[in-house]
Design a protein around this motif. Structure first.
Motif, PDB file in Angstrom:
ATOM      1  N   VAL A   1      31.467  42.384  34.721  1.00 41.58           N
ATOM      2  CA  VAL A   1      30.009  42.483  34.819  1.00 41.58           C
ATOM      3  C   VAL A   1      29.364  41.101  34.744  1.00 41.58           C
ATOM      4  N   LEU A   2      30.070  40.133  34.147  1.00 42.20           N
ATOM      5  CA  LEU A   2      29.539  38.772  34.017  1.00 42.20           C
ATOM      6  C   LEU A   2      29.603  37.983  35.318  1.00 42.20           C
ATOM      7  N   PHE A   3      30.288  38.515  36.322  1.00 43.62           N
ATOM      8  CA  PHE A   3      30.429  37.810  37.591  1.00 43.62           C
ATOM      9  C   PHE A   3      29.808  38.587  38.752  1.00 43.62           C
ATOM     10  N   SER A   4      29.214  39.715  38.450  1.00 38.73           N
ATOM     11  CA  SER A   4      28.640  40.572  39.482  1.00 38.73           C
ATOM     12  C   SER A   4      27.321  40.007  40.002  1.00 38.73           C
ATOM     13  N   GLN A   5      27.175  39.967  41.319  1.00 45.24           N
ATOM     14  CA  GLN A   5      25.910  39.513  41.902  1.00 45.24           C
ATOM     15  C   GLN A   5      24.767  40.443  41.513  1.00 45.24           C
TER      16      GLN A   5
ATOM     17  N   GLY B   1      32.379  35.674  41.370  1.00 43.15           N
ATOM     18  CA  GLY B   1      33.466  36.591  41.032  1.00 43.15           C
ATOM     19  C   GLY B   1      34.531  36.730  42.100  1.00 43.15           C
ATOM     20  N   PRO B   2      34.167  37.051  43.359  1.00 47.48           N
ATOM     21  CA  PRO B   2      35.199  37.197  44.398  1.00 47.48           C
ATOM     22  C   PRO B   2      35.996  35.922  44.632  1.00 47.48           C
TER      23      PRO B   2
ATOM     24  N   SER C   1      38.417  26.119  33.847  1.00 48.17           N
ATOM     25  CA  SER C   1      37.300  25.570  34.612  1.00 48.17           C
ATOM     26  C   SER C   1      36.275  26.617  35.011  1.00 48.17           C
ATOM     27  N   PHE C   2      36.743  27.814  35.353  1.00 45.69           N
ATOM     28  CA  PHE C   2      35.839  28.786  35.978  1.00 45.69           C
ATOM     29  C   PHE C   2      35.716  30.120  35.254  1.00 45.69           C
TER      30      PHE C   2
ATOM     31  N   ASN D   1      30.754  48.897  40.349  1.00 44.58           N
ATOM     32  CA  ASN D   1      32.170  48.540  40.532  1.00 44.58           C
ATOM     33  C   ASN D   1      32.662  47.443  39.597  1.00 44.58           C
ATOM     34  N   VAL D   2      32.089  47.350  38.379  1.00 44.91           N
ATOM     35  CA  VAL D   2      32.544  46.349  37.410  1.00 44.91           C
ATOM     36  C   VAL D   2      32.653  46.996  36.035  1.00 44.91           C
TER      37      VAL D   2
END
Length: 488
Positions: free
Chosen positions: A211-215, A243-244, A368-369, A205-206
Motif C-alpha cells: 500500500v506504501l507504493f500504490s499510485q 512500486g512496479p 536504496s529503494f 490490489n495491495v
C-alpha cells in the motif's frame, strides 16, 4: 534503475540529523516554501519505506520530512519503555515525532500535516490530537484506539484493499463522524474548514506493505493535502509510482541469479539430500511445526535486545533442531547419515559466492529503494546471533527436502509448515507476538524468492548445503537489520 531515479525529478533531497534522529528533507527544487508533511514509518520499517509519499509531495509543492524512529533503521538509540503501555514506548515515539515536527516547521510556510503507516498511524494520530495546528492527518493501514468523532482534524484513512480487518476499522472510524449515515469508502464526510473532514480510501490490489507504493495511495494522500490546504492545481499532479519498478528491479536480480547459478561447480554426484518420499517425510514436517511453538511457550525466548526478533531466532533454531532429529530417526540404520560429507572447502566457497551475490544484487537496491538494509555496528552483532537459529533451520530443511526420490512439492510444503507454525505461536501468545502478524507475509515472500534461488543452486551443485548456508545468512541479515532494537 533509471525509472526509479527519475522519481526524484524536480526534488531537492538532503539528509540531516535532528538530535540523534536520522532524517531526510524532500523539497521542491524551485525552493518554494509550502506546507510541511512529517512522514512516519511503521513497525520494523524505516524512512526509506516512505520515500514514495515524500517524493510525491515534494514534486507537488510540499516539503516532506521522513525519519527513523527509535530502535529502527539507522537511529542509534534503542526504543525504551513498555511496548504495550501508553506511557512507555508509545509516548517515546510520540515525543520523537514532536521533535521532528518542531524542527520541520521552520522548513516550510508554517502549516503542518502528518502521515503515518501501521504502528505510526497511532503515533501520528496521538501527536495530531495534542497539536491543535496540525491541519490534516493521513493514517495508512491505521489502527488507533484514540480516534474520536472530532479528533484528529481532517483525517484520511488509506488501507490496502487486501487488508480486510483494517478496512472495517477504517469505516468504523469514519462512521464516528458520519453517523447516522452509513459510512462508505471514497466518500468525504464533514468539512475541511471546520476540521471535521473524514474519508476512508481503499487502494486496489495491495496489502499492508505494498500500500506504501500504490499510485492510488499517493493520489489519495496528495488530494487530501490539497483539499486541507486549499491548493488548486492547473495540471495533473506528478505521482511517484515506484512500486512496479521496484518489483521489476528485484525480478531482474532474480533472473540474473538463475543464470549465474549455472556457473556454480558440481559438488555432489549423485545429488545429496535425504531423498524422503511423502510416507517418510511427513513426520519431519508436522512434528517441528506443532512442537516448536509449544516448546517455546515454556523455554526462555527473551535473550536479545530486539523486539520479536529474538523469538523468531529461537523459532528457527528449535524448528531446525527438531527437523534434524526427525531426519536422524527416519534414516536410522542407513549408511548415509544426515550431513555426512556435506561440508567441504568447495562448498564453503560456493556458499560465499552466493552470499556475495545477495549483498550486491539485493542488499543495495533494497536499502536504496525499499527499507534500511545495511546494518549498523549494533545490528551487525544481532545478525551473527540470528545466524545461529537460521543455520539450524536451513541446513535441516534443505537436506530434508532434497535428494533423489524426494517427495514432489516437499520444499514448498516445508515452508508452508513453518509459516503455519508461526501462526500457531502467535495464537498462543498474541500479546507478545502480535507484530509477527505483520511480518509473516514478508517471511512468506522471502521463502518464495530464496526458494527459487535454492532450486537453481541445488540444480547446479547437487549439494543442499550451499543454498542452506547462503539463505541462512540472508534471513539472519533481514531480521537483524529490520526488527526494532530495544533498551535493555
Amino acid at each position: 534503475m533509471m525509472r526509479l531515479e527519475s522519481a526524484k525529478t524536480d526534488v531537492s533531497i538532503s539528509a540531516t540529523v535532528i538530535g540523534d534522529i536520522p532524517a531526510t528533507i524532500f523539497r521542491p527544487k524551485d525552493g518554494a516554501l509550502g506546507p510541511v508533511v512529517v512522514i512516519a514509518h511503521g513497525f520494523a520499517g524505516s524512512q526509506q519505506l516512505m520515500q514514495s509519499f515524500a517524493l510525491t509531495f515534494a514534486r507537488n509543492g510540499y516539503v516532506a520530512v521522513t525519519f527513523d524512529f527509535l530502535g529502527h533503521g539507522r537511529n542509534p538509540k534503542p526504543l525504551g519503555g513498555s511496548i504495550t503501555a501508553e506511557d512507555g514506548a508509545t509516548k517515546a515515539l510520540v515525543d520523537e515525532t514532536a521533535a521532528v515536527a518542531a524542527f520541520s516547521r521552520k522548513l516550510g510556510d508554517g502549516r503542518l500535516a502528518v502521515l503515518g503507516h501501521s504502528m505510526a498511524s497511532d503515533i501520528v494520530v496521538r501527536f495530531a490530537e495534542g497539536t491543535p495546528d496540525v491541519a490534516a492527518t493521513i493514517a495508512v493501514s491505521m489502527f488507533s484506539p484514540v480516534v474520536t468523532a472530532t479528533e484528529p482534524k481532517n483525517l484520511l484513512v488509506i488501507v490496502g484493499d487486501w487488508e480486510g480487518m483494517l478496512k472495517r476499522e477504517a469505516l468504523r472510524v469514519v462512521g464516528l463522524a458520519s453517523a447516522p449515515e452509513e459510512p462508505q469508502p471514497s466518500v468525504t464526510y464533514g468539512g475541511f474548514a471546520a476540521g471535521t473532514a473524514r474519508r476512508a480510501a481503499f487502494s486496489p490490489n495491495v496489502e499492508h506493505a505494498s500500500v506504501l507504493f500504490s499510485q492510488a495511495s499517493m493520489r489519495e494522500a496528495l488530494g487530501w493535502l490539497d483539499a486541507a490546504f486549499a491548493v488548486a492545481r492547473q495540471k495533473p499532479p506528478a505521482i511517484a509510482g515506484r512500486g512496479p519498478w521496484i518489483m521489476l528491479l528485484i525480478a531482474g536480480c532474480t533472473l540474473l541469479a538463475s543464470q549465474l547459478a549455472r556457473m556454480l561447480p558440481r559438488l555432489s554426484s549423485p545429488p545429496a539430500g535425504a531423498g524422503l518420499a511423502w510416507r517418510r517425510l511427513w513426520p519431519a514436517l508436522l512434528v517441528p511445526a506443532i512442537a516448536t511453538p509449544l516448546l517455546l511457550r515454556v523455554l526462555p525466548t527473551h535473550f536479545l535486545p530486539v523486539l520479536v526478533g529474538d523469538y523468531l531466532a529461537a523459532h528457527f533454531l528449535v524448528y531446525g533442531l527438531l527437523t534434524g532429529l526427525c531426519l536422524l530417526w527416519l534414516r536410522r540404520g542407513e549408511p548415509h547419515r544426515f550431513g555426512r560429507g556435506a561440508i567441504s572447502p568447495a562448498t564453503i566457497v560456493a556458499a560465499l559466492s552466493v552470499a556475495a551475490f545477495y549483498l550486491v544484487a539485493l542488499v543495495w537496491p533494497i536499502d536504496s529503494f525499499v527499507t534500511s538494509f545495511v546494518p549498523t555496528p549494533a545490528r551487525a552483532a544481532l545478525v551473527l546471533a540470528m545466524l545461529v537459529g537460521t543455520l539450524a533451520y536451513f541446513l535441516a530443511d534443505e537436506w530434508a527436502t532434497r535428494g533423489p526420490g524426494s517427495a514432489r512439492l516437499a520444499f514448498p510444503a516445508s515452508k508452508l509448515a513453518f509459516v503455519v507454525s508461526l501462526a500457531i505461536a502467535v495464537a498462543l501468545d498474541l500479546e507478545r507476538l502480535f507484530f509477527l502478524i505483520i511480518i509473516v507475509p514478508v517471511i512468506a515472500l522471502f521463502f518464495v524468492i530464496f526458494g527459487a534461488f535454492s532450486a537453481w543452486i541445488y540444480r547446479a551443485t547437487g549439494q543442499p548445503v550451499v543454498a542452506a548456508l547462503a539463505n541462512a545468512l540472508a534471513f539472519a541479515w533481514a531480521i537483524g537489520v529490520t526488527f526494532p532494537l530495544l533498551d535493555g
